[in-house]
Motif scaffolding. Structure first.
Motif, PDB file in Angstrom:
ATOM      1  N   LEU A 113      -0.763  -2.228   5.046  1.00  0.00           N
ATOM      2  CA  LEU A 113      -2.180  -2.097   4.688  1.00  0.00           C
ATOM      3  C   LEU A 113      -2.597  -0.638   4.593  1.00  0.00           C
ATOM      4  O   LEU A 113      -3.204  -0.211   3.598  1.00  0.00           O
ATOM      5  N   ILE A 114      -2.269   0.153   5.612  1.00  0.00           N
ATOM      6  CA  ILE A 114      -2.688   1.554   5.627  1.00  0.00           C
ATOM      7  C   ILE A 114      -1.909   2.375   4.604  1.00  0.00           C
ATOM      8  O   ILE A 114      -2.470   3.295   3.984  1.00  0.00           O
ATOM      9  N   LEU A 115      -0.642   2.070   4.407  1.00  0.00           N
ATOM     10  CA  LEU A 115       0.135   2.774   3.385  1.00  0.00           C
ATOM     11  C   LEU A 115      -0.524   2.616   2.017  1.00  0.00           C
ATOM     12  O   LEU A 115      -0.702   3.594   1.283  1.00  0.00           O
ATOM     13  N   PHE A 116      -0.898   1.387   1.668  1.00  0.00           N
ATOM     14  CA  PHE A 116      -1.553   1.151   0.379  1.00  0.00           C
ATOM     15  C   PHE A 116      -2.956   1.760   0.363  1.00  0.00           C
ATOM     16  O   PHE A 116      -3.361   2.390  -0.626  1.00  0.00           O
ATOM     17  N   LEU A 167       3.432   7.264   6.836  1.00  0.00           N
ATOM     18  CA  LEU A 167       4.139   6.929   5.593  1.00  0.00           C
ATOM     19  C   LEU A 167       3.375   7.431   4.375  1.00  0.00           C
ATOM     20  O   LEU A 167       3.975   7.899   3.396  1.00  0.00           O
ATOM     21  N   CYS A 168       2.043   7.341   4.418  1.00  0.00           N
ATOM     22  CA  CYS A 168       1.235   7.893   3.326  1.00  0.00           C
ATOM     23  C   CYS A 168       1.454   9.394   3.210  1.00  0.00           C
ATOM     24  O   CYS A 168       1.620   9.929   2.103  1.00  0.00           O
ATOM     25  N   TYR A 169       1.446  10.070   4.347  1.00  0.00           N
ATOM     26  CA  TYR A 169       1.664  11.518   4.352  1.00  0.00           C
ATOM     27  C   TYR A 169       3.025  11.868   3.747  1.00  0.00           C
ATOM     28  O   TYR A 169       3.135  12.790   2.925  1.00  0.00           O
ATOM     29  N   LEU A 170       4.054  11.128   4.104  1.00  0.00           N
ATOM     30  CA  LEU A 170       5.390  11.398   3.570  1.00  0.00           C
ATOM     31  C   LEU A 170       5.458  11.114   2.068  1.00  0.00           C
ATOM     32  O   LEU A 170       6.120  11.837   1.322  1.00  0.00           O
ATOM     33  N   THR A 171       4.766  10.073   1.636  1.00  0.00           N
ATOM     34  CA  THR A 171       4.758   9.733   0.206  1.00  0.00           C
ATOM     35  C   THR A 171       4.143  10.852  -0.625  1.00  0.00           C
ATOM     36  O   THR A 171       4.639  11.194  -1.706  1.00  0.00           O
ATOM     37  N   TYR A 172       3.072  11.432  -0.115  1.00  0.00           N
ATOM     38  CA  TYR A 172       2.356  12.490  -0.837  1.00  0.00           C
ATOM     39  C   TYR A 172       2.621  13.864  -0.222  1.00  0.00           C
ATOM     40  O   TYR A 172       1.781  14.761  -0.345  1.00  0.00           O
ATOM     41  N   PHE A 173       3.779  14.034   0.378  1.00  0.00           N
ATOM     42  CA  PHE A 173       4.088  15.265   1.097  1.00  0.00           C
ATOM     43  C   PHE A 173       3.902  16.501   0.213  1.00  0.00           C
ATOM     44  O   PHE A 173       3.263  17.482   0.620  1.00  0.00           O
ATOM     45  N   ALA A 174       4.448  16.474  -0.997  1.00  0.00           N
ATOM     46  CA  ALA A 174       4.359  17.655  -1.867  1.00  0.00           C
ATOM     47  C   ALA A 174       2.917  17.958  -2.230  1.00  0.00           C
ATOM     48  O   ALA A 174       2.502  19.129  -2.302  1.00  0.00           O
ATOM     49  N   GLN A 175       2.118  16.906  -2.445  1.00  0.00           N
ATOM     50  CA  GLN A 175       0.711  17.116  -2.789  1.00  0.00           C
ATOM     51  C   GLN A 175      -0.074  17.679  -1.590  1.00  0.00           C
ATOM     52  O   GLN A 175      -0.935  18.544  -1.756  1.00  0.00           O
ATOM     53  N   PHE A 176       0.237  17.167  -0.403  1.00  0.00           N
ATOM     54  CA  PHE A 176      -0.427  17.716   0.790  1.00  0.00           C
ATOM     55  C   PHE A 176      -0.044  19.179   1.002  1.00  0.00           C
ATOM     56  O   PHE A 176      -0.889  20.009   1.359  1.00  0.00           O
ATOM     57  N   GLN A 177       1.220  19.510   0.796  1.00  0.00           N
ATOM     58  CA  GLN A 177       1.661  20.892   0.982  1.00  0.00           C
ATOM     59  C   GLN A 177       1.037  21.826  -0.050  1.00  0.00           C
ATOM     60  O   GLN A 177       0.874  23.020   0.205  1.00  0.00           O
ATOM     61  N   ALA A 178       0.674  21.281  -1.202  1.00  0.00           N
ATOM     62  CA  ALA A 178       0.054  22.091  -2.250  1.00  0.00           C
ATOM     63  C   ALA A 178      -1.452  22.231  -2.055  1.00  0.00           C
ATOM     64  O   ALA A 178      -2.132  22.817  -2.914  1.00  0.00           O
TER      65      ALA A 178
END
Length: 249
Positions: free
Chosen positions: A17-20, A101-112
């Motif tokens: 649920l939270i991942l989505f 898991l959300c953070y890992l999925t969007y890791f590159a976007q968060f780092q940018a």
């Protein structure tokens, strides 16, 4: 259902649920996402699909509550409290896992998520505040109004869920979770504007804790001064829904 099945089922279902849900917020919010600025309707359906995937996955093990407000409403109605703590603990752990898991999925976007300077003289890209990806943020900060909104929206979730159980054949047909998922979409579209519709204490609190500790550049505040409202409001709403259902049906 054994305590072990409930615990595992709620962890897995709530994590999905939270991942989505956090995932669609990240997709719409983060600067270098292909879905950036795609809007509130996308967010509402993303959360609805998160409920769909998470609840269908958890249902064979735990019934797929995924929400302490739902668990509380059922307990208030039935008087059965023995397994409430197992459900809530599993939901809390699952919510934090889903946020990671959300953070890992969007890791590159968060780092940018950094301030750009020197690209064009006199201009700069501001970092994107990230709390709204993980937890709710009110559009207008008014504690009483925000609390009332969360109570009403949660009654609008839990009372129909309890009533759906009276609809003969809905559970056996396998469509109950689908109907609940559409209900969540409707709540998002109709009642989500003021506060972002937490309607689920662990959905807000677990990811907020994760946000506090994640190494996201320029992530902004985790806003702990507001954090009690998306916990207290849904719990009050869930209890009220269980009481109304018990008295009226």
């Amino acid at each position: 259902m054994s305590n072990g099945d409930i615990f595992v089922g709620e962890i897995i279902g709530t994590a999905i649920l939270i991942l989505f849900g956090a995932g669609v917020c990240a997709a719409v919010t983060l600067r270098y996402s292909k879905a950036r600025a795609s809007g509130w309707v996308v967010i509402a359906f993303g959360w609805g699909f998160g409920v769909l995937a998470g609840a269908y996955t958890a249902a064979p093990l735990s019934g797929g509550h995924l929400n302490p407000a739902v668990t509380l409403g059922i307990a208030v109605d039935t008087g059965e409290w023995g397994k409430v703590w197992v459900y809530v603990l599993g939901q809390f752990v699952g919510a934090m896992i889903g946020a990671v898991l959300c953070y890992l999925t969007y890791f590159a976007q968060f780092q940018a998520n950094v301030r750009k300077t020197g690209t064009t003289e006199g201009t700069a890209d501001e970092p994107v505040p990230t709390l709204g990806i993980f937890s709710t943020v009110p559009e207008i900060r008014h504690p009483v109004a925000n609390l009332v909104t969360e109570i009403i929206a949660t009654v609008g979730l839990v009372l129909p869920i309890l009533a759906f159980g009276l609809t003969e054949g809905l559970g056996e047909s396998g469509t109950l979770v689908l109907i609940v998922s559409l209900l969540v979409v409707g709540i998002g579209l109709s009642l989500g504007g003021p506060t972002g519709y937490a309607i689920n204490p662990t959905r807000d609190l677990g990811p907020r804790i994760v946000h506090t500790f994640l190494p996201i550049p320029n992530k902004g505040t985790s806003d702990w001064g507001y954090a009690w409202i998306p916990v207290a409001g849904p719990l009050i709403g869930g209890a009220l829904a269980g009481l109304v259902y018990n008295l009226a049906f």
